[in-house]
Scaffold this active site. Structure first.
Site, PDB file in Angstrom:
ATOM      1  N   GLY A  62      28.676 -52.913 -20.699  1.00  0.00           N
ATOM      2  CA  GLY A  62      29.565 -52.595 -21.444  1.00  0.00           C
ATOM      3  C   GLY A  62      30.652 -53.436 -21.403  1.00  0.00           C
ATOM      4  O   GLY A  62      31.429 -53.155 -21.626  1.00  0.00           O
ATOM      5  N   GLU A 120      34.380 -47.232 -18.155  1.00  0.00           N
ATOM      6  CA  GLU A 120      33.580 -47.487 -19.212  1.00  0.00           C
ATOM      7  C   GLU A 120      33.773 -48.077 -20.647  1.00  0.00           C
ATOM      8  O   GLU A 120      35.148 -48.112 -21.049  1.00  0.00           O
ATOM      9  CB  GLU A 120      32.434 -46.309 -19.746  1.00  0.00           C
ATOM     10  CG  GLU A 120      31.333 -45.877 -20.075  1.00  0.00           C
ATOM     11  CD  GLU A 120      30.526 -46.767 -20.314  1.00  0.00           C
ATOM     12  OE1 GLU A 120      30.444 -47.410 -19.719  1.00  0.00           O
ATOM     13  OE2 GLU A 120      29.387 -45.638 -20.003  1.00  0.00           O
ATOM     14  N   ASP A 121      32.856 -48.646 -21.376  1.00  0.00           N
ATOM     15  CA  ASP A 121      33.024 -49.712 -22.605  1.00  0.00           C
ATOM     16  C   ASP A 121      33.908 -48.090 -23.563  1.00  0.00           C
ATOM     17  O   ASP A 121      34.595 -48.256 -24.379  1.00  0.00           O
ATOM     18  CB  ASP A 121      32.195 -50.364 -23.211  1.00  0.00           C
ATOM     19  CG  ASP A 121      31.130 -49.509 -23.505  1.00  0.00           C
ATOM     20  OD1 ASP A 121      30.503 -48.098 -22.753  1.00  0.00           O
ATOM     21  OD2 ASP A 121      29.767 -50.375 -23.669  1.00  0.00           O
ATOM     22  N   ASP A 130      30.854 -41.512 -26.431  1.00  0.00           N
ATOM     23  CA  ASP A 130      30.027 -41.779 -27.674  1.00  0.00           C
ATOM     24  C   ASP A 130      29.977 -40.203 -27.150  1.00  0.00           C
ATOM     25  O   ASP A 130      30.751 -38.878 -28.113  1.00  0.00           O
ATOM     26  CB  ASP A 130      29.437 -42.432 -27.691  1.00  0.00           C
ATOM     27  CG  ASP A 130      28.142 -42.286 -29.666  1.00  0.00           C
ATOM     28  OD1 ASP A 130      28.773 -41.815 -30.564  1.00  0.00           O
ATOM     29  OD2 ASP A 130      27.410 -42.851 -29.625  1.00  0.00           O
ATOM     30  N   LYS A 188      34.700 -42.351 -29.472  1.00  0.00           N
ATOM     31  CA  LYS A 188      34.210 -41.981 -30.504  1.00  0.00           C
ATOM     32  C   LYS A 188      34.688 -40.484 -30.264  1.00  0.00           C
ATOM     33  O   LYS A 188      32.969 -39.561 -30.075  1.00  0.00           O
ATOM     34  CB  LYS A 188      32.982 -42.235 -30.544  1.00  0.00           C
ATOM     35  CG  LYS A 188      33.153 -43.536 -31.407  1.00  0.00           C
ATOM     36  CD  LYS A 188      31.377 -43.874 -31.689  1.00  0.00           C
ATOM     37  CE  LYS A 188      31.227 -45.089 -31.490  1.00  0.00           C
ATOM     38  NZ  LYS A 188      29.996 -45.548 -32.062  1.00  0.00           N
ATOM     39  N   PHE A 217      29.595 -47.669 -34.975  1.00  0.00           N
ATOM     40  CA  PHE A 217      29.117 -48.767 -34.170  1.00  0.00           C
ATOM     41  C   PHE A 217      29.732 -49.909 -33.868  1.00  0.00           C
ATOM     42  O   PHE A 217      30.360 -51.021 -34.673  1.00  0.00           O
ATOM     43  CB  PHE A 217      27.762 -49.351 -34.678  1.00  0.00           C
ATOM     44  CG  PHE A 217      27.405 -49.550 -33.157  1.00  0.00           C
ATOM     45  CD1 PHE A 217      26.761 -48.703 -32.336  1.00  0.00           C
ATOM     46  CD2 PHE A 217      26.535 -50.914 -33.072  1.00  0.00           C
ATOM     47  CE1 PHE A 217      25.761 -49.046 -30.839  1.00  0.00           C
ATOM     48  CE2 PHE A 217      26.430 -51.518 -31.924  1.00  0.00           C
ATOM     49  CZ  PHE A 217      25.769 -50.293 -30.595  1.00  0.00           C
ATOM     50  N   VAL A 218      30.058 -49.559 -32.670  1.00  0.00           N
ATOM     51  CA  VAL A 218      31.065 -51.428 -33.016  1.00  0.00           C
ATOM     52  C   VAL A 218      30.198 -52.113 -31.799  1.00  0.00           C
ATOM     53  O   VAL A 218      29.409 -51.848 -30.572  1.00  0.00           O
ATOM     54  CB  VAL A 218      32.696 -51.026 -31.865  1.00  0.00           C
ATOM     55  CG1 VAL A 218      33.143 -49.892 -33.260  1.00  0.00           C
ATOM     56  CG2 VAL A 218      32.785 -50.402 -30.623  1.00  0.00           C
ATOM     57  N   ASP A 226      27.947 -54.468 -27.704  1.00  0.00           N
ATOM     58  CA  ASP A 226      26.592 -55.847 -27.537  1.00  0.00           C
ATOM     59  C   ASP A 226      26.069 -54.892 -29.380  1.00  0.00           C
ATOM     60  O   ASP A 226      26.272 -53.551 -29.172  1.00  0.00           O
ATOM     61  CB  ASP A 226      25.565 -56.098 -26.797  1.00  0.00           C
ATOM     62  CG  ASP A 226      24.576 -55.065 -26.304  1.00  0.00           C
ATOM     63  OD1 ASP A 226      25.042 -54.065 -26.119  1.00  0.00           O
ATOM     64  OD2 ASP A 226      23.437 -55.109 -26.375  1.00  0.00           O
ATOM     65  N   ARG A 242      29.139 -59.886 -27.312  1.00  0.00           N
ATOM     66  CA  ARG A 242      29.199 -59.013 -26.218  1.00  0.00           C
ATOM     67  C   ARG A 242      30.891 -60.417 -25.764  1.00  0.00           C
ATOM     68  O   ARG A 242      31.803 -59.375 -25.578  1.00  0.00           O
ATOM     69  CB  ARG A 242      28.166 -59.551 -25.048  1.00  0.00           C
ATOM     70  CG  ARG A 242      27.622 -58.440 -25.529  1.00  0.00           C
ATOM     71  CD  ARG A 242      27.519 -58.097 -23.482  1.00  0.00           C
ATOM     72  NE  ARG A 242      26.009 -57.361 -22.994  1.00  0.00           N
ATOM     73  CZ  ARG A 242      25.739 -55.702 -23.602  1.00  0.00           C
ATOM     74  NH1 ARG A 242      26.780 -55.475 -23.072  1.00  0.00           N
ATOM     75  NH2 ARG A 242      24.691 -55.552 -23.426  1.00  0.00           N
TER      76      ARG A 242
END
Ligand code: 5GP
Length: 188
Positions: free
Chosen positions: A53, A108-109, A112, A140, A161-162, A168, A174
């Site tokens: 990600g 990191e992407d 959560d 988040k 959820f993104v 993805d 992506r």
């Protein structure tokens, strides 16, 4: 590709545009360089990108950091169904270099629940880096289940959820240059 190209997809609204990503990542890069310089850090920081990600974020972030850095990647598998992470994490592919006594910045992407990052921080701390910081594109915060220090945050987002910009849904989306919500992601 534009947000309107969503024939037979589940793409929802755009949350963060390409221009917003550019501007924020530029600022993050400046802040990171400033902080490491301020500490008089002589060792080159190593940026650890979390696959898959974070690969686009990593690519843009390193070009926004006006100082010498090294890069490496790590891959984690988290067991979960669909859009719900389970919190059970396993190291799938390790770093290629030692991080002992190196300043390390995890890239990191999304954070959560925080379980993945907390696992990764623990795993990398055990290798005795000189310092260990975290930079995430998206946070988040309302979903957090564990206490976690994050040093650099691109954007705080709501509980949706993104996808896009490296992230993805079932292997798709992506390559979108922006961050979008999945259209049914509101009621998780
Ligand atoms: P956590 O352990 O913090 O609950 O979840 C972290 C990982 O779950 C992230 O690194 C990311 O891979 C995945 N994840 C969490 N939320 C999302 C999301 O909204 N979209 C995508 N594509 N992945 C997510």
């Amino acid at each position: 590709m534009s947000p309107s190209d969503k024939s037979e997809t589940r793409l929802g609204r755009v949350l963060i545009t390409e221009a917003e990503l550019d501007a924020r990542i530029h600022d993050l890069g400046q802040a990171i360089a400033r902080d490491y310089a301020k500490e008089g850090e002589t060792e080159r920081p190593i940026l650890v990108g979390v696959l898959q990600g974070a690969f686009l974020f990593m690519a843009d972030l390193i070009r926004s950091i006006p100082m010498d850095v090294s890069t490496d990647f790590i891959s984690l598998a988290s067991y979960g169904a669909g859009t719900s992470p389970s919190g059970v994490v396993r190291l799938q592919s390790d770093l290629s270099v030692s991080i002992e006594r190196r300043p390390v910045l995890i890239v990191e992407d999304i954070v959560d629940t925080g379980l993945t990052m907390s696992y990764l921080k623990r795993a990398l701390s055990a290798r005795h880096p000189r310092s260990l910081r975290v930079c995430v594109l998206l946070d988040k915060i309302e979903r957090r289940q564990v206490e976690l220090d994050v040093d650099y945050i691109g954007f705080t987002i709501p509980n949706v959820f993104v996808v896009g910009y490296g992230m993805d849904w079932n292997g798709r989306y992506r390559n979108l240059p922006y961050v979008a919500a999945l259209d049914d992601s509101g009621g998780r």
